[in-house]
Write a protein that holds these residues in place. Structure first.
Motif, PDB file in Angstrom:
ATOM      1  N   ILE A 126       0.865  -1.181   0.000  1.00  0.00           N
ATOM      2  CA  ILE A 126       0.000   0.000   0.000  1.00  0.00           C
ATOM      3  C   ILE A 126       0.900   1.229   0.000  1.00  0.00           C
ATOM      4  CG2 ILE A 126      -1.874   1.216   1.159  1.00  0.00           C
ATOM      5  CD1 ILE A 126      -2.481  -1.416   2.658  1.00  0.00           C
ATOM      6  N   ASP A 127       0.938   1.909  -1.141  1.00  0.00           N
ATOM      7  CA  ASP A 127       1.815   3.073  -1.274  1.00  0.00           C
ATOM      8  C   ASP A 127       3.250   2.678  -0.941  1.00  0.00           C
ATOM      9  OD1 ASP A 127      -0.465   4.536  -1.918  1.00  0.00           O
ATOM     10  OD2 ASP A 127      -0.827   5.100   0.160  1.00  0.00           O
ATOM     11  N   ASN A 128       3.843   3.325   0.067  1.00  0.00           N
ATOM     12  CA  ASN A 128       5.228   3.068   0.454  1.00  0.00           C
ATOM     13  C   ASN A 128       5.320   2.055   1.594  1.00  0.00           C
ATOM     14  OD1 ASN A 128       7.983   3.628   0.026  1.00  0.00           O
ATOM     15  ND2 ASN A 128       8.041   5.014   1.788  1.00  0.00           N
ATOM     16  N   THR A 129       4.188   1.422   1.894  1.00  0.00           N
ATOM     17  CA  THR A 129       4.108   0.506   3.033  1.00  0.00           C
ATOM     18  C   THR A 129       3.907  -0.925   2.549  1.00  0.00           C
ATOM     19  OG1 THR A 129       3.168   2.226   4.445  1.00  0.00           O
ATOM     20  CG2 THR A 129       2.824  -0.055   5.142  1.00  0.00           C
ATOM     21  N   ILE A 130       4.640  -1.849   3.144  1.00  0.00           N
ATOM     22  CA  ILE A 130       4.459  -3.276   2.853  1.00  0.00           C
ATOM     23  C   ILE A 130       4.094  -3.976   4.160  1.00  0.00           C
ATOM     24  CG2 ILE A 130       5.487  -5.394   1.963  1.00  0.00           C
ATOM     25  CD1 ILE A 130       7.457  -3.683   0.401  1.00  0.00           C
ATOM     26  N   VAL A 131       3.002  -4.726   4.136  1.00  0.00           N
ATOM     27  CA  VAL A 131       2.557  -5.456   5.320  1.00  0.00           C
ATOM     28  C   VAL A 131       2.727  -6.951   5.048  1.00  0.00           C
ATOM     29  CG1 VAL A 131       0.660  -5.908   6.926  1.00  0.00           C
ATOM     30  CG2 VAL A 131       0.878  -3.643   5.843  1.00  0.00           C
ATOM     31  N   TYR A 132       3.469  -7.625   5.906  1.00  0.00           N
ATOM     32  CA  TYR A 132       3.694  -9.063   5.804  1.00  0.00           C
ATOM     33  C   TYR A 132       2.779  -9.733   6.837  1.00  0.00           C
ATOM     34  CZ  TYR A 132       7.902  -7.411   3.421  1.00  0.00           C
ATOM     35  OH  TYR A 132       8.783  -6.775   2.564  1.00  0.00           O
ATOM     36  N   ARG A 156       3.634 -10.974  10.511  1.00  0.00           N
ATOM     37  CA  ARG A 156       3.106  -9.947  11.419  1.00  0.00           C
ATOM     38  C   ARG A 156       4.086  -8.787  11.571  1.00  0.00           C
ATOM     39  NH1 ARG A 156      -1.250 -11.378  14.416  1.00  0.00           N
ATOM     40  NH2 ARG A 156      -0.639 -10.017  16.161  1.00  0.00           N
ATOM     41  N   THR A 157       4.605  -8.334  10.431  1.00  0.00           N
ATOM     42  CA  THR A 157       5.501  -7.192  10.420  1.00  0.00           C
ATOM     43  C   THR A 157       5.085  -6.236   9.306  1.00  0.00           C
ATOM     44  OG1 THR A 157       7.083  -8.273   8.919  1.00  0.00           O
ATOM     45  CG2 THR A 157       7.451  -8.536  11.300  1.00  0.00           C
ATOM     46  N   ALA A 158       5.591  -5.023   9.376  1.00  0.00           N
ATOM     47  CA  ALA A 158       5.313  -4.026   8.340  1.00  0.00           C
ATOM     48  C   ALA A 158       6.533  -3.144   8.166  1.00  0.00           C
ATOM     49  CB  ALA A 158       4.096  -3.188   8.716  1.00  0.00           C
ATOM     50  N   ILE A 197      11.943   0.457   6.019  1.00  0.00           N
ATOM     51  CA  ILE A 197      12.267   0.532   7.447  1.00  0.00           C
ATOM     52  C   ILE A 197      11.172  -0.167   8.233  1.00  0.00           C
ATOM     53  CG2 ILE A 197      12.620   2.074   9.426  1.00  0.00           C
ATOM     54  CD1 ILE A 197      13.642   4.177   7.441  1.00  0.00           C
ATOM     55  N   THR A 198      11.544  -1.127   9.066  1.00  0.00           N
ATOM     56  CA  THR A 198      10.567  -1.877   9.846  1.00  0.00           C
ATOM     57  C   THR A 198       9.873  -0.970  10.859  1.00  0.00           C
ATOM     58  OG1 THR A 198      11.834  -3.921   9.607  1.00  0.00           O
ATOM     59  CG2 THR A 198      10.212  -3.834  11.390  1.00  0.00           C
ATOM     60  N   VAL A 199       8.543  -1.108  10.912  1.00  0.00           N
ATOM     61  CA  VAL A 199       7.742  -0.302  11.824  1.00  0.00           C
ATOM     62  C   VAL A 199       7.451  -1.122  13.076  1.00  0.00           C
ATOM     63  CG1 VAL A 199       5.568   0.943  12.127  1.00  0.00           C
ATOM     64  CG2 VAL A 199       6.685   0.897   9.889  1.00  0.00           C
ATOM     65  N   ASP A 200       7.575  -0.497  14.210  1.00  0.00           N
ATOM     66  CA  ASP A 200       7.318  -1.171  15.486  1.00  0.00           C
ATOM     67  C   ASP A 200       5.821  -1.121  15.783  1.00  0.00           C
ATOM     68  OD1 ASP A 200       7.540  -2.384  17.924  1.00  0.00           O
ATOM     69  OD2 ASP A 200       8.149  -0.566  18.992  1.00  0.00           O
ATOM     70  N   PHE A 231      -1.307  -4.580  15.277  1.00  0.00           N
ATOM     71  CA  PHE A 231      -1.251  -5.435  14.092  1.00  0.00           C
ATOM     72  C   PHE A 231      -2.565  -6.194  13.909  1.00  0.00           C
ATOM     73  CE2 PHE A 231      -0.145  -8.657  11.105  1.00  0.00           C
ATOM     74  CZ  PHE A 231       0.798  -8.044  10.290  1.00  0.00           C
ATOM     75  N   GLU A 232      -3.175  -6.639  14.987  1.00  0.00           N
ATOM     76  CA  GLU A 232      -4.454  -7.350  14.892  1.00  0.00           C
ATOM     77  C   GLU A 232      -5.519  -6.457  14.265  1.00  0.00           C
ATOM     78  OE1 GLU A 232      -4.708  -8.332  18.966  1.00  0.00           O
ATOM     79  OE2 GLU A 232      -3.488 -10.148  18.788  1.00  0.00           O
ATOM     80  N   LEU A 233      -5.544  -5.190  14.656  1.00  0.00           N
ATOM     81  CA  LEU A 233      -6.500  -4.249  14.072  1.00  0.00           C
ATOM     82  C   LEU A 233      -6.173  -3.993  12.608  1.00  0.00           C
ATOM     83  CD1 LEU A 233      -8.878  -2.319  14.402  1.00  0.00           C
ATOM     84  CD2 LEU A 233      -7.277  -0.587  15.236  1.00  0.00           C
TER      85      LEU A 233
END
Length: 217
Positions: A127-133, A137-139, A144-147, A153-155
């Motif tokens: 999504i745009d500049n964001t990648i969700v795995y 359960r990481t993004a 750059i990994t987001v904390d 993450f569940e939401l």
């Protein structure tokens, strides 16, 4: 995403199912009776079949008995809610059995669960500049990994699985954490604010007036 055959004789329900499947990225083919369902297989190879039981010409149980959808996962959609009917459907090889009326979010969750079993490929959302795995359960944002906390993450996963669909705060609370979670709908607002900031989703997670939120993709 998946190719899904919808076999349902009520056009309004069939159209609504197709619309919701397309909203989350699936492709669909419609059939309105048993004969059309069989004919659809001639030029359409579904990953999953959503099958009503009470159909004109040939009902859903008969189609399963005839092995019309052999080696294709099937979810029954039906108003027949007796235990005997459920057992019969499952014994005929159905992967799941949903009783009408059902909410779109329940249907999408059941579809996702079956597809996850049959297509265990890694689930990655860009999504745009964001990648969700989703499986890890990481993004990441800009590599750059987001904390993200477990709750965040569940939401996020609920929003992704129901993307483009408006969900109330109560529904988000239930789907993400369950009604037994110690909190109220304001908890959803707090976590939405954090997700927007951390992932750069200020324009992606829309506030739906007097209802809740929608992730637009």
């Amino acid at each position: 995403m998946a190719n899904i055959l919808i076999v349902e004789d009520e056009k309004a329900i069939n159209d609504l199912i197709l619309m919701n499947l397309k909203l989350v990225g699936h492709e669909g083919r419609q059939a309105f009776d048993g004969n059309e369902a069989v004919e659809a297989l001639e030029d359409f190879k579904p990953d999953l079949v959503l099958l009503d039981v009470m159909l004109p010409y040939k009902d859903g149980f008969s189609l399963m008995e005839d092995k019309a959808f052999e080696n294709i996962p099937v979810i029954f959609l039906t108003a027949k809610d007796s235990t005997l009917d459920k057992v019969k459907g499952l014994k005929l090889g159905a992967d799941d059995y949903i009783v009408k009326p059902f909410e779109a979010v329940e249907l999408l969750a059941r579809v996702e669960a079956v597809l996850r079993r049959i297509k265990p490929a890694e689930r990655i959302i860009n999504i745009d500049n964001t990648i969700v795995y989703l499986d890890q359960r990481t993004a990441t944002v800009g590599e750059i990994t987001v904390d993200l906390t477990n709750r965040e993450f569940e939401l996020l996963e609920v929003l992704i699985n129901n993307r483009n669909i408006a969900l109330s705060r109560e529904k988000l609370l239930d789907l993400a954490w369950g009604y037994d979670y110690f909190g109220d709908t304001r908890t959803v607002d707090v976590h939405i604010t954090k997700l927007r900031k951390k992932l750069g989703f200020e324009e992606r997670i829309k506030t739906v007036y007097k209802l809740g939120y929608r992730l637009e993709i």
